[in-house]
Design a protein around this motif. Sequence first.
Motif, PDB file in Angstrom:
ATOM      1  N   CYS A   1       0.825  -1.210   0.000  1.00 32.32           N
ATOM      2  CA  CYS A   1       0.000   0.000   0.000  1.00 32.32           C
ATOM      3  C   CYS A   1       0.858   1.258   0.000  1.00 32.32           C
ATOM      4  O   CYS A   1       0.566   2.228  -0.715  1.00 32.32           O
ATOM      5  CB  CYS A   1      -0.932   0.008   1.208  1.00 32.32           C
ATOM      6  SG  CYS A   1      -2.223  -1.254   1.165  1.00 32.32           S
ATOM      7  N   MET A   2       1.920   1.253   0.800  1.00 29.16           N
ATOM      8  CA  MET A   2       2.798   2.422   0.850  1.00 29.16           C
ATOM      9  C   MET A   2       3.585   2.598  -0.442  1.00 29.16           C
ATOM     10  O   MET A   2       3.936   3.714  -0.813  1.00 29.16           O
ATOM     11  CB  MET A   2       3.736   2.313   2.055  1.00 29.16           C
ATOM     12  CG  MET A   2       3.020   2.454   3.389  1.00 29.16           C
ATOM     13  SD  MET A   2       4.120   2.502   4.833  1.00 29.16           S
ATOM     14  CE  MET A   2       4.667   0.784   4.910  1.00 29.16           C
ATOM     15  N   ALA A   3       3.855   1.492  -1.132  1.00 30.46           N
ATOM     16  CA  ALA A   3       4.588   1.567  -2.404  1.00 30.46           C
ATOM     17  C   ALA A   3       3.702   2.007  -3.554  1.00 30.46           C
ATOM     18  O   ALA A   3       4.175   2.623  -4.516  1.00 30.46           O
ATOM     19  CB  ALA A   3       5.209   0.207  -2.719  1.00 30.46           C
ATOM     20  N   GLU A   4       2.396   1.700  -3.483  1.00 27.14           N
ATOM     21  CA  GLU A   4       1.464   1.999  -4.574  1.00 27.14           C
ATOM     22  C   GLU A   4       0.205   2.716  -4.042  1.00 27.14           C
ATOM     23  O   GLU A   4      -0.914   2.224  -4.192  1.00 27.14           O
ATOM     24  CB  GLU A   4       1.062   0.711  -5.286  1.00 27.14           C
ATOM     25  CG  GLU A   4       2.204  -0.001  -5.985  1.00 27.14           C
ATOM     26  CD  GLU A   4       2.671   0.721  -7.250  1.00 27.14           C
ATOM     27  OE1 GLU A   4       2.004   1.705  -7.664  1.00 27.14           O
ATOM     28  OE2 GLU A   4       3.686   0.300  -7.822  1.00 27.14           O
TER      29      GLU A   4
ATOM     30  N   ILE B   1       4.700   5.930   6.313  1.00 23.09           N
ATOM     31  CA  ILE B   1       3.390   5.962   6.966  1.00 23.09           C
ATOM     32  C   ILE B   1       2.359   5.246   6.094  1.00 23.09           C
ATOM     33  O   ILE B   1       2.394   5.310   4.862  1.00 23.09           O
ATOM     34  CB  ILE B   1       2.904   7.400   7.252  1.00 23.09           C
ATOM     35  CG1 ILE B   1       2.851   8.245   5.972  1.00 23.09           C
ATOM     36  CG2 ILE B   1       3.763   8.064   8.309  1.00 23.09           C
ATOM     37  CD1 ILE B   1       2.288   9.648   6.178  1.00 23.09           C
ATOM     38  N   PHE B   2       1.449   4.560   6.761  1.00 20.77           N
ATOM     39  CA  PHE B   2       0.317   3.902   6.113  1.00 20.77           C
ATOM     40  C   PHE B   2      -0.950   4.571   6.613  1.00 20.77           C
ATOM     41  O   PHE B   2      -1.088   4.840   7.815  1.00 20.77           O
ATOM     42  CB  PHE B   2       0.285   2.415   6.462  1.00 20.77           C
ATOM     43  CG  PHE B   2      -1.043   1.754   6.136  1.00 20.77           C
ATOM     44  CD1 PHE B   2      -1.301   1.294   4.858  1.00 20.77           C
ATOM     45  CD2 PHE B   2      -2.028   1.629   7.103  1.00 20.77           C
ATOM     46  CE1 PHE B   2      -2.525   0.713   4.550  1.00 20.77           C
ATOM     47  CE2 PHE B   2      -3.249   1.044   6.818  1.00 20.77           C
ATOM     48  CZ  PHE B   2      -3.504   0.591   5.527  1.00 20.77           C
ATOM     49  N   THR B   3      -1.869   4.846   5.702  1.00 15.04           N
ATOM     50  CA  THR B   3      -3.167   5.401   6.100  1.00 15.04           C
ATOM     51  C   THR B   3      -4.274   4.728   5.296  1.00 15.04           C
ATOM     52  O   THR B   3      -4.070   4.304   4.164  1.00 15.04           O
ATOM     53  CB  THR B   3      -3.262   6.918   5.872  1.00 15.04           C
ATOM     54  OG1 THR B   3      -3.336   7.210   4.466  1.00 15.04           O
ATOM     55  CG2 THR B   3      -2.082   7.650   6.481  1.00 15.04           C
ATOM     56  N   LYS B   4      -5.453   4.650   5.894  1.00 16.07           N
ATOM     57  CA  LYS B   4      -6.610   4.105   5.182  1.00 16.07           C
ATOM     58  C   LYS B   4      -7.891   4.699   5.751  1.00 16.07           C
ATOM     59  O   LYS B   4      -8.200   4.546   6.924  1.00 16.07           O
ATOM     60  CB  LYS B   4      -6.654   2.581   5.284  1.00 16.07           C
ATOM     61  CG  LYS B   4      -7.818   1.964   4.496  1.00 16.07           C
ATOM     62  CD  LYS B   4      -7.664   2.188   3.001  1.00 16.07           C
ATOM     63  CE  LYS B   4      -8.893   1.810   2.205  1.00 16.07           C
ATOM     64  NZ  LYS B   4      -9.994   2.773   2.372  1.00 16.07           N
ATOM     65  N   THR B   5      -8.626   5.346   4.879  1.00 18.69           N
ATOM     66  CA  THR B   5      -9.891   5.939   5.269  1.00 18.69           C
ATOM     67  C   THR B   5     -10.998   4.897   5.339  1.00 18.69           C
ATOM     68  O   THR B   5     -10.932   3.850   4.706  1.00 18.69           O
ATOM     69  CB  THR B   5     -10.299   7.033   4.262  1.00 18.69           C
ATOM     70  OG1 THR B   5     -11.456   7.712   4.744  1.00 18.69           O
ATOM     71  CG2 THR B   5     -10.625   6.434   2.900  1.00 18.69           C
ATOM     72  N   GLY B   6     -11.992   5.209   6.146  1.00 19.18           N
ATOM     73  CA  GLY B   6     -13.211   4.410   6.219  1.00 19.18           C
ATOM     74  C   GLY B   6     -14.397   5.349   6.137  1.00 19.18           C
ATOM     75  O   GLY B   6     -14.250   6.562   6.301  1.00 19.18           O
ATOM     76  N   ALA B   7     -15.565   4.831   5.889  1.00 19.00           N
ATOM     77  CA  ALA B   7     -16.757   5.674   5.798  1.00 19.00           C
ATOM     78  C   ALA B   7     -17.097   6.273   7.160  1.00 19.00           C
ATOM     79  O   ALA B   7     -16.631   5.828   8.203  1.00 19.00           O
ATOM     80  CB  ALA B   7     -17.941   4.858   5.276  1.00 19.00           C
ATOM     81  N   GLU B   8     -17.922   7.298   7.129  1.00 15.71           N
ATOM     82  CA  GLU B   8     -18.458   7.935   8.336  1.00 15.71           C
ATOM     83  C   GLU B   8     -17.375   8.459   9.276  1.00 15.71           C
ATOM     84  O   GLU B   8     -17.466   8.356  10.501  1.00 15.71           O
ATOM     85  CB  GLU B   8     -19.387   6.970   9.086  1.00 15.71           C
ATOM     86  CG  GLU B   8     -20.639   6.588   8.324  1.00 15.71           C
ATOM     87  CD  GLU B   8     -21.536   7.799   8.031  1.00 15.71           C
ATOM     88  OE1 GLU B   8     -21.588   8.730   8.865  1.00 15.71           O
ATOM     89  OE2 GLU B   8     -22.178   7.803   6.961  1.00 15.71           O
ATOM     90  N   GLY B   9     -16.346   9.070   8.684  1.00 17.87           N
ATOM     91  CA  GLY B   9     -15.364   9.777   9.488  1.00 17.87           C
ATOM     92  C   GLY B   9     -14.388   8.928  10.261  1.00 17.87           C
ATOM     93  O   GLY B   9     -13.841   9.371  11.274  1.00 17.87           O
ATOM     94  N   VAL B  10     -14.128   7.704   9.793  1.00 20.03           N
ATOM     95  CA  VAL B  10     -13.146   6.835  10.437  1.00 20.03           C
ATOM     96  C   VAL B  10     -11.846   6.855   9.644  1.00 20.03           C
ATOM     97  O   VAL B  10     -11.863   6.918   8.408  1.00 20.03           O
ATOM     98  CB  VAL B  10     -13.662   5.388  10.552  1.00 20.03           C
ATOM     99  CG1 VAL B  10     -12.600   4.472  11.149  1.00 20.03           C
ATOM    100  CG2 VAL B  10     -14.922   5.341  11.399  1.00 20.03           C
TER     101      VAL B  10
END
Length: 337
Positions: free
Chosen positions: A228-231, A253-262
Amino acid sequence: MANPVLVEVLRGGVVESRHRGAVAVADADGRLALEIGDVGRPVFPRSAVKAIQALPLLESGAADALGFGNREIALACASHSGEPAHTELARTMLAKAGLDEDAYECGAHWPTGHKALIELARSGGEPGQIHNNCSGKHAGFLCTCVHRGIDHHGYVGHAHPLQEMVREALEDVTGAAHTSDMRATDGCSIPTYAVPLKNLAQGFARMATGAGLSRGRAAAARRILSACMAEPFYVAGTGRADTAMMEAGRGRIFTKTGAEGVFCAAIPELGLGIALKCDDGAGRAAEVMVAAVLRLLLAADDPLRAALAVMARPVLKNWREIEVGLMRPAGALAIAD
């Protein structure tokens, strides 16, 4: 317990809106390095846990058997924008397993990327399940089923063997029970389970470090986050927050959004996982929150802090591109001018 205001929206120099929320930062043992608001209240992480849901794809051997590299693994963790590169790769993943779009059970919607939506509409096309922002994750699910010899029909159901594999991974990584009373249905039709933020934060610390996981699971987890961090484009898309933050982080750093503000995230070099929730479900406020938290955790002389500070204070413009205000972290997340 009322969660504190963590984001303010200014129009001119006046605060126009305020967003409350909670933040948990933990290590792999569950020790909290930062706790803001009620981090024990269960929340639905939704798409923020796609990296954990992708573990069976690697652990089953399906990813290697089908020759998947970083892009395919990243797409299996994606909430993508439906851009051509996303949909073409999803089709390729399915084809390698001998399947096509008809195997999907995620539902169809228009691409969330504005340019991709316009181009599809202008061409006279209609949205298919391949345009669903979760089509990469579902391609991973389907490929796992085929590789394991499991009938893929009904794979979104909570009792399906594939979803049992996913649930076991979620429980093991987060340390939280994923019980039927905490189960609901996600937007793409798979089960989603409400979990405390502190457990989600611990889970992403484990994903980043491998601590507390079996050797094979730890290796799969690190490979997923590294992909994920590479692509990052394949995790989100053009102009998206996840793409921007991971591109700026360059593998840190790794990040991942979720629905409803998570939002969930990890800083592997610090061994820390992050989970947060904007109470009112505002995605734009959650993006400010996660950028501010990441900046707060890095050393004062770290050059990455400057890029994150900009992301934590986005400028707001009107339809004529005139600057009309900004968003900024507040309270415990405030950034000094």
